[in-house]
Design a protein around this motif. Sequence first.
Motif, mmCIF file in Angstrom:
data_model
loop_
_atom_site.group_PDB
_atom_site.id
_atom_site.type_symbol
_atom_site.label_atom_id
_atom_site.label_comp_id
_atom_site.label_asym_id
_atom_site.label_seq_id
_atom_site.Cartn_x
_atom_site.Cartn_y
_atom_site.Cartn_z
ATOM 1 N N ASP A 59 -115.958 -60.826 13.018
ATOM 2 C CA ASP A 59 -116.513 -62.038 13.610
ATOM 3 C C ASP A 59 -115.975 -62.211 15.028
ATOM 4 N N THR A 60 -116.371 -63.300 15.685
ATOM 5 C CA THR A 60 -115.930 -63.512 17.069
ATOM 6 C C THR A 60 -114.425 -63.757 17.157
ATOM 7 N N ARG A 61 -113.822 -64.319 16.117
ATOM 8 C CA ARG A 61 -112.357 -64.506 16.146
ATOM 9 C C ARG A 61 -111.645 -63.159 16.238
ATOM 10 N N MET A 62 -112.086 -62.183 15.451
ATOM 11 C CA MET A 62 -111.475 -60.857 15.521
ATOM 12 C C MET A 62 -111.803 -60.211 16.863
ATOM 13 N N LEU A 63 -113.013 -60.380 17.336
ATOM 14 C CA LEU A 63 -113.420 -59.846 18.629
ATOM 15 C C LEU A 63 -112.476 -60.358 19.728
ATOM 16 N N GLU A 64 -112.183 -61.637 19.702
ATOM 17 C CA GLU A 64 -111.319 -62.256 20.721
ATOM 18 C C GLU A 64 -109.904 -61.689 20.719
ATOM 19 N N ARG A 65 -109.459 -61.167 19.590
ATOM 20 C CA ARG A 65 -108.110 -60.574 19.514
ATOM 21 C C ARG A 65 -108.049 -59.207 20.194
ATOM 22 N N PHE A 66 -109.198 -58.543 20.352
ATOM 23 C CA PHE A 66 -109.185 -57.168 20.841
ATOM 24 C C PHE A 66 -109.899 -56.965 22.174
ATOM 25 N N ILE A 67 -110.418 -58.033 22.756
ATOM 26 C CA ILE A 67 -111.031 -57.977 24.091
ATOM 27 C C ILE A 67 -110.321 -59.017 24.954
ATOM 28 N N GLU A 68 -109.848 -58.556 26.116
ATOM 29 C CA GLU A 68 -109.050 -59.424 26.992
ATOM 30 C C GLU A 68 -109.773 -60.727 27.347
ATOM 31 N N GLU A 69 -111.009 -60.595 27.804
ATOM 32 C CA GLU A 69 -111.782 -61.782 28.171
ATOM 33 C C GLU A 69 -113.248 -61.533 27.859
ATOM 34 N N ILE A 70 -113.793 -62.354 26.982
ATOM 35 C CA ILE A 70 -115.185 -62.189 26.577
ATOM 36 C C ILE A 70 -116.065 -63.067 27.468
ATOM 37 N N PRO A 71 -117.034 -62.462 28.158
ATOM 38 C CA PRO A 71 -117.947 -63.272 28.976
ATOM 39 C C PRO A 71 -118.680 -64.291 28.095
ATOM 40 N N GLU A 72 -118.846 -65.497 28.598
ATOM 41 C CA GLU A 72 -119.499 -66.571 27.839
ATOM 42 C C GLU A 72 -120.868 -66.161 27.309
ATOM 43 N N ILE A 73 -121.592 -65.374 28.091
ATOM 44 C CA ILE A 73 -122.943 -64.987 27.672
ATOM 45 C C ILE A 73 -122.919 -64.155 26.377
ATOM 46 N N ASN A 91 -112.185 -54.182 29.195
ATOM 47 C CA ASN A 91 -110.778 -54.497 28.947
ATOM 48 C C ASN A 91 -110.379 -54.774 27.497
ATOM 49 N N PRO A 92 -110.540 -53.770 26.621
ATOM 50 C CA PRO A 92 -110.058 -53.940 25.250
ATOM 51 C C PRO A 92 -108.525 -53.934 25.217
ATOM 52 N N VAL A 93 -107.954 -54.587 24.208
ATOM 53 C CA VAL A 93 -106.500 -54.614 24.016
ATOM 54 C C VAL A 93 -106.184 -54.348 22.541
ATOM 55 N N GLY A 94 -105.044 -53.699 22.300
ATOM 56 C CA GLY A 94 -104.594 -53.485 20.937
ATOM 57 C C GLY A 94 -105.370 -52.445 20.158
ATOM 58 N N ILE A 95 -106.135 -51.630 20.851
ATOM 59 C CA ILE A 95 -106.980 -50.598 20.229
ATOM 60 C C ILE A 95 -106.379 -49.234 20.552
ATOM 61 N N ALA A 96 -106.587 -48.266 19.671
ATOM 62 C CA ALA A 96 -106.125 -46.897 19.952
ATOM 63 C C ALA A 96 -106.662 -46.466 21.314
ATOM 64 N N LYS A 97 -105.793 -45.943 22.162
ATOM 65 C CA LYS A 97 -106.170 -45.562 23.534
ATOM 66 C C LYS A 97 -107.300 -44.536 23.555
ATOM 67 N N ASN A 98 -107.329 -43.632 22.571
ATOM 68 C CA ASN A 98 -108.372 -42.601 22.553
ATOM 69 C C ASN A 98 -109.722 -43.134 22.061
ATOM 70 N N LEU A 99 -109.786 -44.414 21.754
ATOM 71 C CA LEU A 99 -111.048 -45.048 21.385
ATOM 72 C C LEU A 99 -111.673 -45.753 22.591
ATOM 73 N N VAL A 100 -110.835 -46.025 23.597
ATOM 74 C CA VAL A 100 -111.272 -46.745 24.793
ATOM 75 C C VAL A 100 -111.892 -45.756 25.782
ATOM 76 N N ALA A 101 -113.062 -46.099 26.314
ATOM 77 C CA ALA A 101 -113.761 -45.230 27.270
ATOM 78 C C ALA A 101 -112.983 -45.141 28.582
#
Length: 186
Positions: A59-73, A91-101
């Motif tokens: 859900d969006t609560r979990m999304l907010e934990r792993f993305i630094e700043e979610i655009p309002e849109i 700007n993801p955070v707390g995710i395996a580095k090899n998963l981030v583009a």
Amino acid sequence: MNEEIEKTLAQLQLGNTVLYPTDTVWGLGCDATNPEAVQKIYNLKNREESKALICLVSDTRMLERFIEEIPEIAYDLLEAVDKPTTIIYDNPVGIAKNLVAADNTLAIRIPDDEFCQKLLRKFKRPIVSTSANISGQPTPKSFDEISNDIKNGVDYIVNLKDDKKAAKPSTIIQLRSNGEIKIIRK
């Protein structure tokens, strides 16, 4: 279903790979915060690490934990879509580095699927979700179309083979922090 959720949860907690039904197609998954598990997925798919993978959140609560700043849109977009939609965030955070583009983005979907939702809520972390095929091969439309290389290569196959799925990959939209929107796949 609850027994399968518990078995899958145990595999994810061990850092293992799973083959599981999603709201779109059958997916290869693992703990999205575990770089060794993510590497197993890249190896199994024979996929270059430069080609990032999608992950699922509950859900969006979990999304907010792993993305630094979610655009309002993004919130409006998530509310408006009526089919499975993956959004690429900056700007993801707390995710395996090899998963981030390489451009510091991460593709995330909130699935509309009972099994995925229950699993994500219990696991409390994002789960990788990439199509169950070798890189470059067609996406399987049903469990029976998944190659034996994939089936034999995962640590666990979820025993819910009722192919009632959409059997179509999700729409992918890139949503930049500056408000720029780009449709990657319809």
